[in-house]
Design an enzyme around this catalytic site. Structure first.
Site, short mmCIF file in Angstrom:
data_model
loop_
_atom_site.label_atom_id
_atom_site.label_comp_id
_atom_site.label_asym_id
_atom_site.label_seq_id
_atom_site.Cartn_x
_atom_site.Cartn_y
_atom_site.Cartn_z
N GLU A 1 2.16 -2.25 -9.15
CA GLU A 1 1.27 -3.12 -8.37
C GLU A 1 0.39 -3.89 -9.34
OE1 GLU A 1 -0.54 -5.37 -5.84
OE2 GLU A 1 1.12 -4.04 -5.22
N CYS B 1 8.39 -11.59 3.93
CA CYS B 1 7.93 -11.73 5.32
C CYS B 1 7.68 -13.21 5.62
CB CYS B 1 6.68 -10.89 5.56
SG CYS B 1 5.32 -11.26 4.45
N GLY C 1 3.99 1.91 1.84
CA GLY C 1 4.88 2.24 2.95
C GLY C 1 6.34 2.32 2.55
N ASP D 1 2.24 -6.89 -14.52
CA ASP D 1 2.82 -8.09 -13.91
C ASP D 1 4.32 -7.85 -13.78
OD1 ASP D 1 3.69 -10.56 -13.11
OD2 ASP D 1 2.65 -11.68 -14.68
N PRO E 1 0.80 -1.24 0.00
CA PRO E 1 0.00 0.00 0.00
C PRO E 1 0.82 1.28 0.00
CG PRO E 1 0.11 -0.89 2.20
CD PRO E 1 0.86 -1.85 1.34
#
Length: 643
Positions: A343, A446, A324, A370, A322
């Site tokens: 995105e 992550c 950050g 993509d 988003p």
């Protein structure tokens, strides 16, 4: 002095009357047979009472005495009888105490010694009893922990889970595995304890069998328990100061006045603040709406810090929403240069553009492609730096999304790894190795899975001319060089892993690559990712050579005598039909022109069939099975009708 001497003389030879008077102020003992003074005490009581009354009248005679000094002067000068009386009392007390001390000193000392000895003996007995009881308890409850039997496990599965029993058993298994040599149960292997631990952890914390198995393989049992417990706790709320609009000190002062309890994040961050408590919603303050700060986890700072973008560079964020990390990059570049924020999901573009406007970013171009196609859009070797925060399984952010415990499987990890390999190759292709200030790629996830982290970087090292460089982060655990049967490049020690139980932030992986040249080692397609090396047996190699000889001989007969020698030389056969050494060496050359040894020449790459071929084969098998079932049903019906 004379008066004192007379008093001393009087005290040495007191009169019998004074002795009787002094006996009134001494302790009265119960008379015994040895005393022999029964009549004297009774006869002298009247005389003693009269003398006491006279002394009291003399002492209270003067009513004008107002203080203690005057009274003492009167008693010393005017009333010698009182002085003698009191002196006699003191002398009698000294005499009585001396006599009693002389008589009872030995007995008193012996009594104290006996009591102290008795106390010491009692204490020694209590200590001995405590030691004996402790040893008895140790014998009764030995350190040997016994695993539950199959019957006990079946009984547990029938009823609701006993959380207290599970927790106790987990602790005992961890204790045994931490000192397995001394505490293990005879006849049980380590695998039995680990299997039971996996079952108990899965049922107690809610993990599926795959994920808990991977975590058990990655960490020692004690560290595993710390990690799982850390996943159950929430990470501290962090905010990042937008240096395009304000400074961290000013922002902290303003928020503290609004009732926000905060502090600096750590020494490694110059813009981070950690929020401990707040009386107002952090995401609805005027400062937040004005773009003074961005609510962002501490682990999300790390990839941008590793990228270290410079002013007036061309930077690509391949998975930007988003926003950050994109806004952090823009702040470090001071709104100079160009940022391509890509995105793939169109629905997330709204949040990305909203955050860019709120934070005051003006050097960013938002695009919707993509990531694998970006080199064709932006051009190869066209940018200075690329940030790839790749889509992953999310196994490092279980605190935020507990559904990961049960929703992820091996297939999900493999799909993510396949996509990540394609994305990192596209990122490397976009970077210009000849850039004066850049030529870097930062890869982050992550996730805590090795196939999504170290395996992807190792794959990139094999397929492109890049090397792993230090991330520029002073903390973090180094990446794996070897994990179970996998062996990775030694430079992967420069990668960094971050864990919740060690660094108090979400699980994260960061790697920084430097592109050395724009040349490609191997052109890799999606089909080549599924190739394997298969070593043939010596018998198979000889049979292959014989087959080639026979095919060549038949081909030569068809062609005739013309050009026999040329064809034989081309095919590597001599006139006698034997394989020549020179041509065999030429055959053993690879596509790159390098000569392979005979051992490596035996290894050949075999491609798996494509998806279409696999689908056709499966359909044929299904048809055959259906036909067999139909035939079996027909035969069964015929038998029934014949009966």
């Amino acid at each position: 002095m004379a008066a004192k001497k007379t008093k001393g003389a009087k005290s040495k030879n007191p009169s019998p009357k004074k002795k009787q008077r002094n006996d009134l102020f001494t302790e009265k003992k119960r008379p015994t047979k040895n005393d022999g003074v029964f009549d004297d005490v009774s006869d002298g009581q009247s005389e003693e009472e009269e003398e006491i009354e006279e002394t009291e009248e003399l002492l209270v005679g003067d009513e004008q005495v107002s203080d203690f000094d005057d009274a003492s002067e009167i008693s010393d000068d005017d009333v010698p009888l009182a002085d003698d009386f009191l002196q006699g009392v003191d002398d009698d007390e000294d005499r009585v105490s001396g006599s009693t001390s002389g008589a009872d000193s030995d007995s008193g000392e012996t009594d104290i010694e006996e009591k102290s000895r008795a106390i010491d003996e009692q204490r020694a007995r209590e200590e001995e009893d405590a030691l004996a009881e402790m040893q008895l308890n140790i014998k009764e409850e030995s350190d040997e922990f016994r695993l539950p039997t199959k019957e006990e496990l079946e009984a547990e599965q029938q009823g609701p889970p006993d959380l207290a029993n599970l927790q106790m058993r987990i602790k005992e298994i961890v204790r045994v595995l931490s000192n397995f040599k001394d505490l293990r149960q005879e006849g049980t292997a380590r695998k039995d304890y680990i299997d039971q631990l996996k079952m108990d952890l899965g049922s107690y914390y809610g993990y599926n069998e795959f994920l808990i198995g991977v975590l058990v393989d990655m960490f020692p049992v004690v560290e595993l328990m710390e990690l799982i417990e850390a996943f159950e706790k929430h990470r501290p709320t962090c905010i990042r100061t937008n240096t395009l609009r304000t400074r961290r000190r000013d922002l902290a002062d303003v928020l503290s006045k609004r009732g926000v309890e905060l502090d600096q994040l750590s020494k490694w961050s110059k813009v981070g603040l950690v929020v401990y408590n707040s009386h107002v919603p952090i995401g609805a303050t005027p400062e937040y709406l004005a773009g003074f700060y961005y609510i962002q986890g501490a682990s999300s700072f790390l990839p941008v810090m590793a990228l270290a973008p410079q002013e007036k560079e061309r930077v690509v964020d391949m998975a930007a929403a988003p926003g950050g990390k994109t806004t952090y990059v823009a702040a470090l570049m001071k709104n100079s240069g160009i940022i391509y924020a890509n995105e793939i999901r169109e629905a997330r573009l709204k949040s990305l553009t909203a955050n860019l406007h709120r934070m005051g970013v003006t050097n960013t171009i938002v695009c919707n492609y993509d990531g694998r196609e970006l080199p064709k859009v932006l051009g190869q070797n066209s940018v200075d730096r690329v940030l790839l925060d790749a889509p992953c399984s999310g196994t490092g952010v279980i605190t935020k999304d507990p559904s990961v415990k049960t929703s992820k499987s091996l297939e999900d990890i493999q799909k993510c790894a396949h996509l990540q390999k394609q994305l990192i190759l596209a990122a490397i292709d976009m970077v210009d190795a000849n850039s004066k200030s850049g030529g870097y790629i930062v890869y982050s996830t992550c996730s805590m899975m090795v196939p999504e982290n170290e395996a992807v970087i190792d794959y990139a090292l094999k397929k492109r001319d890049v090397k792993v460089v230090p991330c520029g982060l002073d903390f973090g655990c180094p990446g794996y060089i070897r994990f179970r049967e996998h062996r990775f490049h030694t430079s992967l020690e420069n990668t960094r892993r971050f864990y919740p139980h060690v660094h108090n932030m979400d699980g994260f992986f960061v790697a920084k690559l430097k592109k050395m040249s724009n040349a490609k080692k191997n052109l890799v397609s999606s089909e080549d990712l599924e190739t394997v090396e298969q070593t043939h047996r010596p018998e198979e190699t000889f049979s292959e050579k014989d087959n080639t000889k026979e095919e060549l001989e038949q081909h030569m007969k068809k062609q005739g005598t013309k050009g026999e020698k040329k064809s034989l030389k081309k095919n590597g056969l001599s006139e006698n039909g034997k394989v020549s050494l020179t041509t065999s060496k030429k055959r053993e050359r690879t596509e790159n022109g390098k000569v392979e040894s005979p051992a490596t020449s035996r290894k050949r790459k075999r491609k798996f069939p494509s998806k279409d071929e696999i689908g056709k084969a499966r359909e044929e098998k299904r048809k055959a099975l259906r036909e067999q079932k139909k035939q079996a049903n027909k035969e069964g019906r015929k038998e029934k009708t014949g009966e």
